[in-house]
Design a protein around this motif. Structure first.
Motif, PDB file in Angstrom:
ATOM      1  N   ALA A  57      10.214  12.840 -17.306  1.00 25.43           N
ATOM      2  CA  ALA A  57       9.231  13.901 -17.096  1.00 25.43           C
ATOM      3  C   ALA A  57       9.867  15.172 -16.543  1.00 25.43           C
ATOM      4  O   ALA A  57       9.150  16.146 -16.266  1.00 25.43           O
ATOM      5  CB  ALA A  57       8.135  13.416 -16.155  1.00 25.43           C
ATOM      6  N   GLY A  58      11.189  15.175 -16.375  1.00 26.72           N
ATOM      7  CA  GLY A  58      11.877  16.346 -15.857  1.00 26.72           C
ATOM      8  C   GLY A  58      11.695  16.554 -14.370  1.00 26.72           C
ATOM      9  O   GLY A  58      11.776  17.693 -13.886  1.00 26.72           O
ATOM     10  N   LYS A  59      11.476  15.474 -13.632  1.00 28.35           N
ATOM     11  CA  LYS A  59      11.236  15.571 -12.195  1.00 28.35           C
ATOM     12  C   LYS A  59      12.285  14.763 -11.436  1.00 28.35           C
ATOM     13  O   LYS A  59      12.914  13.866 -11.992  1.00 28.35           O
ATOM     14  CB  LYS A  59       9.825  15.068 -11.862  1.00 28.35           C
ATOM     15  N   GLY A  84       5.988  21.754  -0.904  1.00 21.48           N
ATOM     16  CA  GLY A  84       5.496  21.317  -2.201  1.00 21.48           C
ATOM     17  C   GLY A  84       6.064  19.997  -2.670  1.00 21.48           C
ATOM     18  O   GLY A  84       5.900  19.632  -3.842  1.00 21.48           O
ATOM     19  N   VAL A  85       6.717  19.261  -1.780  1.00 22.77           N
ATOM     20  CA  VAL A  85       7.293  17.958  -2.121  1.00 22.77           C
ATOM     21  C   VAL A  85       6.266  16.872  -1.801  1.00 22.77           C
ATOM     22  O   VAL A  85       5.695  16.847  -0.704  1.00 22.77           O
ATOM     23  CB  VAL A  85       8.597  17.705  -1.339  1.00 22.77           C
ATOM     24  N   LYS A  86       6.049  15.981  -2.741  1.00 22.33           N
ATOM     25  CA  LYS A  86       5.088  14.903  -2.531  1.00 22.33           C
ATOM     26  C   LYS A  86       5.798  13.681  -1.964  1.00 22.33           C
ATOM     27  O   LYS A  86       6.826  13.251  -2.489  1.00 22.33           O
ATOM     28  CB  LYS A  86       4.387  14.536  -3.839  1.00 22.33           C
ATOM     29  N   HIS A  87       5.233  13.123  -0.899  1.00 22.12           N
ATOM     30  CA  HIS A  87       5.819  11.968  -0.223  1.00 22.12           C
ATOM     31  C   HIS A  87       4.914  10.753  -0.426  1.00 22.12           C
ATOM     32  O   HIS A  87       3.698  10.828  -0.243  1.00 22.12           O
ATOM     33  CB  HIS A  87       5.974  12.239   1.276  1.00 22.12           C
ATOM     34  N   ALA A 102       7.409  18.623  -8.990  1.00 26.98           N
ATOM     35  CA  ALA A 102       8.767  18.480  -9.534  1.00 26.98           C
ATOM     36  C   ALA A 102       9.663  17.636  -8.650  1.00 26.98           C
ATOM     37  O   ALA A 102      10.686  17.122  -9.116  1.00 26.98           O
ATOM     38  CB  ALA A 102       9.391  19.860  -9.745  1.00 26.98           C
ATOM     39  N   GLU A 103       9.320  17.475  -7.390  1.00 27.81           N
ATOM     40  CA  GLU A 103      10.151  16.691  -6.477  1.00 27.81           C
ATOM     41  C   GLU A 103       9.275  15.698  -5.724  1.00 27.81           C
ATOM     42  O   GLU A 103       8.243  16.069  -5.151  1.00 27.81           O
ATOM     43  CB  GLU A 103      10.875  17.607  -5.492  1.00 27.81           C
ATOM     44  N   ARG A 147       0.855  -1.183   0.000  1.00 26.25           N
ATOM     45  CA  ARG A 147       0.000   0.000   0.000  1.00 26.25           C
ATOM     46  C   ARG A 147       0.894   1.237   0.000  1.00 26.25           C
ATOM     47  O   ARG A 147       2.081   1.161   0.319  1.00 26.25           O
ATOM     48  CB  ARG A 147      -0.916   0.024   1.229  1.00 26.25           C
ATOM     49  N   ALA A 148       0.302   2.353  -0.337  1.00 31.09           N
ATOM     50  CA  ALA A 148       1.050   3.607  -0.368  1.00 31.09           C
ATOM     51  C   ALA A 148       0.165   4.739   0.132  1.00 31.09           C
ATOM     52  O   ALA A 148      -0.974   4.890  -0.317  1.00 31.09           O
ATOM     53  CB  ALA A 148       1.556   3.908  -1.772  1.00 31.09           C
ATOM     54  N   ARG A 149       0.688   5.510   1.069  1.00 35.10           N
ATOM     55  CA  ARG A 149       0.005   6.711   1.555  1.00 35.10           C
ATOM     56  C   ARG A 149       0.806   7.916   1.086  1.00 35.10           C
ATOM     57  O   ARG A 149       2.027   7.955   1.250  1.00 35.10           O
ATOM     58  CB  ARG A 149      -0.079   6.696   3.084  1.00 35.10           C
ATOM     59  N   HIS A 150       0.143   8.884   0.487  1.00 36.25           N
ATOM     60  CA  HIS A 150       0.869  10.020  -0.068  1.00 36.25           C
ATOM     61  C   HIS A 150       0.311  11.329   0.476  1.00 36.25           C
ATOM     62  O   HIS A 150      -0.873  11.439   0.811  1.00 36.25           O
ATOM     63  CB  HIS A 150       0.806  10.012  -1.600  1.00 36.25           C
TER      64      HIS A 150
END
Length: 218
Positions: free
Chosen positions: A175-177, A116-119, A145-146, A107-110
């Protein structure tokens, strides 16, 4: 059978094993004179005494996979009269069921932090059976982007998992990220070193497990 006869001490096991060895080695001639029907009756009594009859009452409460393996081993033994083959088949089926169940557990929790960084926080093992579900949990086009993937509650189990991580890193790169992988083991970091600056590994908090087939650094 020994326990059913109230033999619960260490001496009872030694006596039972010694008596059986004596019958086989020294009394084989006498055993051959016994009627076959008598031996069949003895085997039936052994089966009746050793079978776990209580398992029939809890059959509905047992996992379906366990019931399937039990019935499969019983049928193969009765048809082929080869217990070793039946046990081997049961082990293979149990291993496949285990792999399938673990593949469903990833599973993944985001969430997105203040910067602005997505975890992505992963839960469950990452191995050959769960790589497809792992890849489907990421939205490369919509992610910022990150991106950070946290393996604190997950582990990389085999080379298929490493390949999935490498392909995911390439997708974000195209994707440039930037993709950061945290809490990976040193062995995984060595294999994923080709990704260069796209990978960030927190060495201080890495677990100490090893990945099968990985290059080990001493």
């Amino acid at each position: 059978v020994n326990l059913e006869s109230r033999g619960r001490g260490r001496l009872s096991g030694v006596v039972a094993a010694g008596a059986l060895a004596l019958f086989v080695v020294a009394g084989s001639g006498l055993i051959e004179r016994l009627p076959l029907a008598a031996l069949v009756g003895v085997m039936f009594m052994v089966v009746i005494a050793t079978f776990e009859w209580a398992s029939l009452r809890i059959l509905r409460r047992m996992p379906r996979a366990d019931v399937l393996v039990m019935l499969l081993v019983t049928l193969v033994t009765a048809i082929s009269q080869n217990l070793a083959l039946a046990v081997l088949l049961g082990v293979v089926v149990s291993a496949l069921v285990f792999a399938w169940e673990n593949a469903q557990r990833i599973r993944a929790r985001h969430y997105v932090d203040a910067a602005g960084v997505k975890h992505y926080e992963l839960y469950g093992p990452l191995f050959f059976g769960s790589v497809r579900a792992f890849a489907d949990k990421f939205d490369v086009a919509q992610d910022p982007a990150e991106v950070v993937i946290d393996f604190r509650d997950s582990r990389v189990a085999d080379m298929s998992a490493l390949d999935a991580l490498s392909k995911l890193t390439e997708r974000y790169h195209r994707a440039g990220k930037t993709l950061h992988l945290r809490h990976l083991s040193p062995d995984c970091r060595i294999l994923l070193g080709k990704a260069g600056a796209l990978i960030e590994v927190n060495i201080l908090e890495d677990p100490s497990y090893r990945v099968a087939g990985a290059e080990v650094a001493y």
